[in-house]
Design an enzyme around this catalytic site. Structure first.
Site, mmCIF file in Angstrom:
data_model
loop_
_atom_site.group_PDB
_atom_site.id
_atom_site.type_symbol
_atom_site.label_atom_id
_atom_site.label_comp_id
_atom_site.label_asym_id
_atom_site.label_seq_id
_atom_site.Cartn_x
_atom_site.Cartn_y
_atom_site.Cartn_z
ATOM 1 N N CYS A 1 0.816 -1.210 0.000
ATOM 2 C CA CYS A 1 0.000 0.000 0.000
ATOM 3 C C CYS A 1 0.851 1.261 0.000
ATOM 4 O O CYS A 1 0.654 2.172 -0.797
ATOM 5 C CB CYS A 1 -0.940 -0.003 1.204
ATOM 6 S SG CYS A 1 -1.914 1.511 1.369
ATOM 7 N N LYS B 1 -2.440 6.388 -6.172
ATOM 8 C CA LYS B 1 -3.462 7.439 -6.076
ATOM 9 C C LYS B 1 -2.842 8.823 -6.185
ATOM 10 O O LYS B 1 -3.498 9.768 -6.635
ATOM 11 C CB LYS B 1 -4.263 7.303 -4.783
ATOM 12 C CG LYS B 1 -4.974 5.951 -4.637
ATOM 13 C CD LYS B 1 -5.653 5.510 -5.932
ATOM 14 C CE LYS B 1 -6.076 4.053 -5.891
ATOM 15 N NZ LYS B 1 -5.049 3.104 -6.307
ATOM 16 N N GLY C 1 -4.761 -2.743 -14.050
ATOM 17 C CA GLY C 1 -4.487 -2.380 -15.433
ATOM 18 C C GLY C 1 -5.258 -1.157 -15.890
ATOM 19 O O GLY C 1 -4.717 -0.276 -16.580
ATOM 20 N N GLU D 1 -6.559 1.325 -14.037
ATOM 21 C CA GLU D 1 -6.119 2.562 -13.383
ATOM 22 C C GLU D 1 -4.873 3.111 -14.076
ATOM 23 O O GLU D 1 -4.781 4.315 -14.360
ATOM 24 C CB GLU D 1 -5.848 2.304 -11.901
ATOM 25 C CG GLU D 1 -7.122 2.070 -11.095
ATOM 26 C CD GLU D 1 -6.846 1.800 -9.620
ATOM 27 O OE1 GLU D 1 -5.754 2.185 -9.150
ATOM 28 O OE2 GLU D 1 -7.715 1.218 -8.954
ATOM 29 N N GLU E 1 -7.273 -7.848 -22.804
ATOM 30 C CA GLU E 1 -7.974 -8.639 -21.792
ATOM 31 C C GLU E 1 -8.479 -9.931 -22.425
ATOM 32 O O GLU E 1 -9.183 -9.896 -23.436
ATOM 33 C CB GLU E 1 -9.140 -7.845 -21.208
ATOM 34 C CG GLU E 1 -10.086 -8.634 -20.313
ATOM 35 C CD GLU E 1 -9.382 -9.351 -19.160
ATOM 36 O OE1 GLU E 1 -9.623 -10.554 -18.980
ATOM 37 O OE2 GLU E 1 -8.572 -8.699 -18.465
ATOM 38 N N HIS F 1 -28.141 18.626 0.530
ATOM 39 C CA HIS F 1 -28.092 19.089 -0.859
ATOM 40 C C HIS F 1 -27.099 20.248 -0.961
ATOM 41 O O HIS F 1 -27.032 21.075 -0.059
ATOM 42 C CB HIS F 1 -29.484 19.568 -1.290
ATOM 43 C CG HIS F 1 -29.490 20.206 -2.655
ATOM 44 N ND1 HIS F 1 -29.508 19.467 -3.810
ATOM 45 C CD2 HIS F 1 -29.478 21.516 -3.030
ATOM 46 C CE1 HIS F 1 -29.516 20.285 -4.844
ATOM 47 N NE2 HIS F 1 -29.494 21.539 -4.399
#
Length: 460
Positions: free
Chosen positions: A41, A50, A181, A183, A199, A440
């Site tokens: 990670c 990320k 793959g 991402e 794929e 909202h």
């Protein structure tokens, strides 16, 4: 021989947190790490990828500036050295934080090196022998390479190798059209590479429902990612900068010429060099350590946590493994792996938040179920942000009105999905959420509305 109350092998998501609890309980423990603190990670998975996704998103939105009435003069350029430096800084700080945490724990000895079992409760690290009545295995996993002819002679990247890539590939060819793959496919297309995804299954992310796969495919193809579903890779060759990938689709063969090759076809556990046989610890045919519902192995006093036990392949499942072991061992609170609800995200843009059953799985149960769908074009928050791609789908048991699962593909849905997940853990009927007043303007405010629009699955 050095004696301890407990030994933890590996510092992925479960190991450091467990070390902190054992230290707090007054145990004398050894933590063994062979390379980088923090596991997949922190070093080659969630955190650095990320960070890359965020940079790719910034480039994408800069190119879309005119859609928002904003003028940017000049070319939108991506500095890959700068992108990598940002990613390395974020990942490096996280790794340093984990290491500092573990090294600072009272009663904790950190040993760096490769651990191998020499007996059921003894471990060797180099020339040092350690023994403990409790041993916790948290060694994680790594990318698996399929038996493609020519691959052993052809340079290729995995998710780990992609972290060291400092240049922009001219044409990135990705073998594997699932979560990892896809991402990388979208982020590198946004950085400026040509990208092709191969794929073998008839569609990308075959684990998901067909409507989800189709929607994600449309999003990627609209950005210029070339998808090749239903294609078998039968040969690779070449060198970095000139890679040839030969595909077979039905009875037709064709070749894709790329500059870089990424293998993203799955992962394998890091259990093949632990000496598990010396301890009598059982594994399955794929090398995953067999555990019971409380993560105990077949050897008394030995547990396996995280990716190496085959009971989950995510950071959050690894951390939950720690919580289960700590609750049972230290708190007298019986917790089980079987109590958790499957949940995960695909971090394309927009993200896919997934929880519980797919619709295909719900259909296979034979039970009547209800379904609600809403395109993101009918979500005000998404329209206002100019990000109205995707749709949301919720499945509900027709008898007890509990939520069976959901697939939320849209802006913010990696966060929105937790509202559904929490309701499922509460065991409450969907009417509880339907009657809730949400804020909202948000994406989440449409969940109660959707639950008021449920229809039988055969009508949807």
């Amino acid at each position: 021989m050095h004696d301890y109350d407990a030994i933890i092998i590996g510092t992925g998501q479960a190991g450091p947190a467990l070390a902190a609890r054992l230290s707090q309980a007054g145990m004398r423990l050894a933590v063994i790490e062979r390379k980088f603190f923090g596991g997949t990670c922190v070093n080659t998975g969630c955190i650095p990828t990320k960070a890359l996704v965020a940079s790719a998103y910034a480039a994408h939105m800069a190119r879309r500036a005119a859609d928002f009435g904003v003028t940017i003069r000049g070319e939108i350029a991506v500095d890959m050295a700068g992108v990598k430096a940002r990613k390395d800084d974020i990942s490096g700080k996280s790794r340093a934080g984990v290491e500092s945490w573990v090294r600072g724990l009272p009663g904790c000895t950190v040993i760096q090196g490769h651990a191998r079992f020499s007996g059921p409760h003894s471990v060797a690290v180099g020339g040092t022998m350690l023994r403990a009545g409790r041993i916790f295995i948290n060694v994680g996993g790594r990318a698996a390479a399929p038996p493609i002819p020519g691959l052993e002679r052809t340079p290729y990247l995995t998710n780990s190798g992609m972290m060291e890539l400092g240049e922009l590939p001219d044409h990135l060819v990705i073998i594997g059209g699932s979560y990892i793959g896809l991402e990388f496919a979208q982020m590198y297309r946004r950085f400026g590479s040509r990208v092709s995804v191969v794929e073998m299954a008839p569609r990308i992310i075959p684990r998901e429902d067909e409507d989800i796969s189709a929607a994600v495919a449309d999003i990627l193809e609209s950005e210029g990612v070339a998808l090749h579903p239903g294609a078998e890779c039968i040969r690779v060759s070449g060198q970095t900068g000139s890679i040839a990938v030969t595909l077979r689709h039905a009875d037709t063969a064709r070749e894709i010429a790329g500059s870089h090759l990424l293998i993203a076809t799955g992962r394998r556990p890091n259990t093949d060099d632990l000496g598990l046989e010396a301890a009598g610890i059982e594994t399955d045919e794929r090398g995953y350590i067999k555990v019971d519902d409380q993560l105990r192995t077949n050897v008394e006093g030995v547990w396996a946590l995280g990716d190496c036990n085959g009971r989950g392949a995510f950071t959050h499942t690894a951390y939950n493994d720690f919580e289960i072991v700590a609750a049972n061992l230290l708190d007298g609170n019986p917790r089980r792996v079987g109590d958790r609800i499957p949940a995960y995200c695909l971090y394309t843009d927009p993200p896919l938040g997934r929880v519980g059953m797919t619709e295909a799985e719900a259909r296979r149960t034979g039970r009547p179920y209800l379904v609600a769908r809403r395109p993101m074009t009918r979500v005000g928050r998404a329209v206002e942000k100019g990000e109205a791609l995707g749709f949301m789908k919720i499945l509900v048991d027709a008898a007890d009105r509990r939520i069976l699962g959901a697939a939320l593909l849209g802006v913010g849905c990696d966060e929105v999905v937790h509202a559904i997940l929490t309701l499922m853990y509460a065991g409450a009927p969907c009417d509880v959420m339907q009657r809730a007043m949400h804020i909202h303007p948000t994406v989440s405010e449409l969940l109660p509305t959707m639950l008021g629009e449920l229809v039988p699955a055969d009508v949807a």
